[in-house]
Design a protein around this motif. Structure first.
Motif, mmCIF file in Angstrom:
data_model
loop_
_atom_site.group_PDB
_atom_site.id
_atom_site.type_symbol
_atom_site.label_atom_id
_atom_site.label_comp_id
_atom_site.label_asym_id
_atom_site.label_seq_id
_atom_site.Cartn_x
_atom_site.Cartn_y
_atom_site.Cartn_z
ATOM 1 N N TRP A 199 69.948 -9.836 93.624
ATOM 2 C CA TRP A 199 70.174 -8.807 92.598
ATOM 3 C C TRP A 199 71.679 -8.551 92.542
ATOM 4 C CZ3 TRP A 199 67.414 -3.340 92.714
ATOM 5 C CH2 TRP A 199 67.753 -2.650 91.537
ATOM 6 N N VAL A 200 72.294 -8.950 91.436
ATOM 7 C CA VAL A 200 73.747 -8.914 91.312
ATOM 8 C C VAL A 200 74.180 -8.079 90.116
ATOM 9 C CG1 VAL A 200 75.841 -10.297 90.987
ATOM 10 C CG2 VAL A 200 73.954 -11.206 92.349
ATOM 11 N N VAL A 201 75.207 -7.265 90.332
ATOM 12 C CA VAL A 201 75.908 -6.592 89.239
ATOM 13 C C VAL A 201 77.267 -7.270 89.105
ATOM 14 C CG1 VAL A 201 76.913 -4.451 88.389
ATOM 15 C CG2 VAL A 201 74.750 -4.395 89.651
ATOM 16 N N MET A 202 77.541 -7.816 87.926
ATOM 17 C CA MET A 202 78.818 -8.485 87.660
ATOM 18 C C MET A 202 79.622 -7.690 86.641
ATOM 19 S SD MET A 202 77.912 -12.549 87.328
ATOM 20 C CE MET A 202 76.818 -12.255 85.944
ATOM 21 N N ASP A 203 80.905 -7.551 86.869
ATOM 22 C CA ASP A 203 81.766 -6.975 85.850
ATOM 23 C C ASP A 203 81.842 -7.909 84.652
ATOM 24 O OD1 ASP A 203 82.723 -4.440 86.377
ATOM 25 O OD2 ASP A 203 84.257 -5.142 87.750
ATOM 26 N N GLU A 204 82.011 -7.354 83.485
ATOM 27 C CA GLU A 204 82.211 -8.181 82.291
ATOM 28 C C GLU A 204 83.419 -9.096 82.462
ATOM 29 O OE1 GLU A 204 83.015 -7.612 77.481
ATOM 30 O OE2 GLU A 204 82.246 -5.922 78.661
ATOM 31 N N THR A 205 84.374 -8.660 83.287
ATOM 32 C CA THR A 205 85.556 -9.473 83.582
ATOM 33 C C THR A 205 85.168 -10.857 84.068
ATOM 34 O OG1 THR A 205 86.684 -7.455 84.272
ATOM 35 C CG2 THR A 205 87.719 -9.524 84.886
ATOM 36 N N VAL A 206 84.117 -10.949 84.864
ATOM 37 C CA VAL A 206 83.667 -12.232 85.408
ATOM 38 C C VAL A 206 83.397 -13.222 84.291
ATOM 39 C CG1 VAL A 206 81.789 -13.368 86.672
ATOM 40 C CG2 VAL A 206 82.694 -11.175 87.479
#
Length: 278
Positions: free
Chosen positions: A163-170
């Motif tokens: 379960w991952v939360v990624m910044d839009e920056t990624v």
């Protein structure tokens, strides 16, 4: 990780028997520091030592003793990643071990797609950026290790939940060029369909959030002796935390971020929009 479990079990047996470090050490003719290091998984488990300690702690059932010794022999075997030791820093060996034993892996990633979900070309570009002076063969060994780790998500039985939360920056940071980024987003779209993968994107519009300081992972295990463990990476290594208050702070931050980020059911649509812009 198996050494950690066995070390904790040895400590429980010693305490249940009412035996202190000094008395346990005398049974082996070693220092009390050796007993402490065995219980903290800082050293390998010598089978004769383990067998003598079990007897000292009152474990006399032959089947119970042999079962414990079999686990100790297994714990002393190098992990599959040992063959990558030429490109695997010691601090990251611990990470791969945690990853392999976890039933739940939660993460916040502000810079890169998580290693477990990277394509080969994306991984190659990331490794090259981090190791600008490394020879090509070192980079390729690193890519091979990363791809080997990914088998974790499809293992049978019981792959972990990721379960991952990624910044839009990624997703906006151009790594490896447009073709590499499009292929990487396609890989993420495919991951969204996996039953044991949950992805969320933290959009720019969401504003500040509780974990803007850097990436981290939280590992949870089904084995009762293993507490939740947080890994917080930095430029030259990582810090591992398992104290309840420390872990709780990271869990709370991640829970708040999950509530603040775009819901997982909308991630595929978010990825599709960004892919069209690349």
């Amino acid at each position: 990780m198996l050494r950690v479990v066995l070390g904790k079990r040895l400590a429980e047996l010693r305490e249940r028997a009412g035996i202190g470090y000094e008395a346990a050490a005398r049974a082996l003719d070693v220092t009390h520091a050796t007993i402490r290091r065995m219980e903290k998984a800082e050293v390998g488990l010598k089978i004769p030592y383990v067998e003598k300690l079990l007897r000292t702690y009152g474990v006399t059932d032959p089947e119970e003793v042999e079962s414990f010794l079999a686990l100790a022999r297994e714990a002393n075997k190098p992990g599959w990643w040992h063959r990558y030791r030429d490109v695997l820093p010691e601090w990251f060996s611990a990470f791969v071990s945690l990853e392999g034993e976890a039933s739940l892996i939660r993460a916040y990633e502000p810079h890169y797609v998580p290693g477990l979900l990277q394509t080969e070309d994306y991984a190659r570009a990331v490794l090259r950026a981090g190791l600008p002076h490394a020879p090509a063969e070192t980079i390729e060994r690193g890519v091979s290790l990363r791809m080997a780790r990914q088998r974790l998500l499809t293992r049978d039985p019981a792959p972990p939940l990721l379960w991952v939360v990624m910044d839009e920056t990624v997703l906006r940071r151009p790594i490896g060029g447009p073709a590499v980024m499009r292929a990487q987003i396609d890989r993420l779209v495919a991951a969204c369909a996996m039953p044991n993968v949950r992805l969320q994107v933290m959009p720019f519009a969401a504003g500040p959030h509780p974990a803007m300081y850097g990436p981290f992972h939280i590992f949870r295990f089904e084995i009762r002796e293993l507490p939740d463990v947080v890994c917080s990476e930095n430029l030259v290594g990582a810090v591992y935390l398992d104290e309840r208050d420390d872990v709780s702070a990271f869990l709370e931050a991640l829970d708040r971020m999950c509530a603040q980020a775009a819901p997982a059911h909308s991630t595929e649509a978010v990825l599709g929009r960004i892919r069209k812009e690349i």
